[in-house]
Design a protein around this motif. Sequence first.
Motif, short mmCIF file in Angstrom:
data_model
loop_
_atom_site.label_atom_id
_atom_site.label_comp_id
_atom_site.label_asym_id
_atom_site.label_seq_id
_atom_site.Cartn_x
_atom_site.Cartn_y
_atom_site.Cartn_z
N VAL A 10 33.15 10.50 5.09
CA VAL A 10 32.69 9.19 4.61
C VAL A 10 31.27 8.89 5.09
CG1 VAL A 10 35.02 8.23 4.42
CG2 VAL A 10 33.83 8.05 6.58
N GLY A 11 30.73 7.78 4.61
CA GLY A 11 29.47 7.23 5.13
C GLY A 11 28.24 8.07 4.94
N HIS A 12 27.93 8.50 3.74
CA HIS A 12 26.73 9.28 3.43
C HIS A 12 26.71 10.64 4.12
CE1 HIS A 12 24.67 6.13 1.20
NE2 HIS A 12 25.03 5.29 2.14
N VAL A 49 26.51 12.28 8.85
CA VAL A 49 26.71 13.58 9.50
C VAL A 49 26.43 14.70 8.51
CG1 VAL A 49 28.50 15.09 10.47
CG2 VAL A 49 28.38 12.70 11.17
N HIS A 50 25.87 15.80 9.01
CA HIS A 50 25.66 17.01 8.21
C HIS A 50 26.40 18.16 8.87
CE1 HIS A 50 22.45 15.71 5.38
NE2 HIS A 50 22.34 14.76 6.28
N VAL A 51 27.25 18.82 8.09
CA VAL A 51 27.97 20.01 8.55
C VAL A 51 27.60 21.12 7.57
CG1 VAL A 51 30.21 21.05 9.03
CG2 VAL A 51 29.87 18.59 9.44
N TYR A 52 27.04 22.21 8.08
CA TYR A 52 26.54 23.24 7.17
C TYR A 52 26.46 24.59 7.85
CZ TYR A 52 22.14 21.80 9.43
OH TYR A 52 21.18 21.48 10.34
N GLY A 53 25.94 25.56 7.12
CA GLY A 53 25.92 26.94 7.61
C GLY A 53 27.33 27.50 7.57
N HIS A 54 27.73 28.13 8.65
CA HIS A 54 29.08 28.70 8.77
C HIS A 54 29.88 27.92 9.80
CE1 HIS A 54 28.28 32.20 6.25
NE2 HIS A 54 27.06 32.17 6.77
N ALA A 55 29.57 26.66 9.99
CA ALA A 55 30.25 25.84 11.00
C ALA A 55 31.74 25.70 10.68
CB ALA A 55 29.61 24.46 11.06
N ARG A 56 32.54 25.60 11.75
CA ARG A 56 33.99 25.42 11.63
C ARG A 56 34.39 24.23 12.48
NH1 ARG A 56 32.67 28.53 8.37
NH2 ARG A 56 33.39 30.63 7.98
N ILE A 57 35.16 23.30 11.89
CA ILE A 57 35.64 22.13 12.63
C ILE A 57 37.12 21.98 12.36
CG2 ILE A 57 35.42 19.65 13.00
CD1 ILE A 57 32.57 19.84 11.91
N GLY A 58 37.91 21.76 13.43
CA GLY A 58 39.35 21.60 13.28
C GLY A 58 39.92 20.67 14.32
N GLY A 59 41.23 20.68 14.42
CA GLY A 59 41.92 19.83 15.39
C GLY A 59 41.82 18.37 15.00
N HIS A 60 41.50 17.54 15.99
CA HIS A 60 41.36 16.09 15.79
C HIS A 60 39.92 15.66 16.07
CE1 HIS A 60 45.68 15.14 15.40
NE2 HIS A 60 45.82 16.24 16.14
N ALA A 61 38.98 16.50 15.73
CA ALA A 61 37.57 16.22 16.01
C ALA A 61 37.08 14.98 15.26
CB ALA A 61 36.70 17.42 15.64
N PHE A 62 36.17 14.25 15.91
CA PHE A 62 35.54 13.08 15.31
C PHE A 62 34.03 13.27 15.45
CE2 PHE A 62 34.04 8.59 15.65
CZ PHE A 62 34.41 8.17 14.38
N ILE A 63 33.33 13.39 14.32
CA ILE A 63 31.89 13.65 14.30
C ILE A 63 31.24 12.47 13.59
CG2 ILE A 63 30.12 15.35 13.77
CD1 ILE A 63 32.51 16.58 15.28
N SER A 65 33.15 7.51 -1.36
CA SER A 65 32.25 7.41 -2.52
C SER A 65 30.79 7.71 -2.21
CB SER A 65 32.36 6.02 -3.14
OG SER A 65 31.97 5.04 -2.20
N ARG A 66 30.39 7.63 -0.94
CA ARG A 66 29.00 7.93 -0.57
C ARG A 66 28.85 9.30 0.08
NH1 ARG A 66 27.75 2.98 3.04
NH2 ARG A 66 29.88 3.46 3.61
N ALA A 67 29.94 10.06 0.18
CA ALA A 67 29.91 11.38 0.81
C ALA A 67 29.77 12.48 -0.24
CB ALA A 67 31.18 11.58 1.62
#
Length: 142
Positions: A51-53, A72-86, A34-36
């Motif tokens: 989650v979490g803003h 956390v901010h993910v932007y531009g052309h970033a790619r995240i996969g697998g079991h990543a935890f950010i 709800s905060r994301a």
Amino acid sequence: MRSIACNHDAHQHENGRGWVADTATVSSTVYVGSRARVSGHAYISGHTYIVGHSHVYGNARIGGHVVIDEYVHVYGHARIGGHAFINNCAHVCGHAFINGYTYVYECALIDGYACIGGHARIGGYISVERGPFDGCTRFANK
């Protein structure tokens, strides 16, 4: 519906009630708390939790079993996969690629053409970036 959170046409995601811009694509299997927020032309799939803003925007792509948490901010052309935890104020941007069981935390900045995978743990006030043709990754304290 116009959302104050996204400042453009958006709707609340069916799974978590977080705001998703009408221009973004988020699968029904994704949880948007709800905060994301998800905006721009971001594409989120798999069993991702946002989650979490946290905010995913631009042309970012996330899939797999990824967790995006705590400002956390993910932007531009970033790619995240697998079991990543950010988490914890990290930024993933540019053309960065994160995969595997990677853990990025504590205000780390992953930028440029950085490619991180395996069981990497990157945290603290550090910047990881790589130019598109230089073949090396640079690490620097922020």
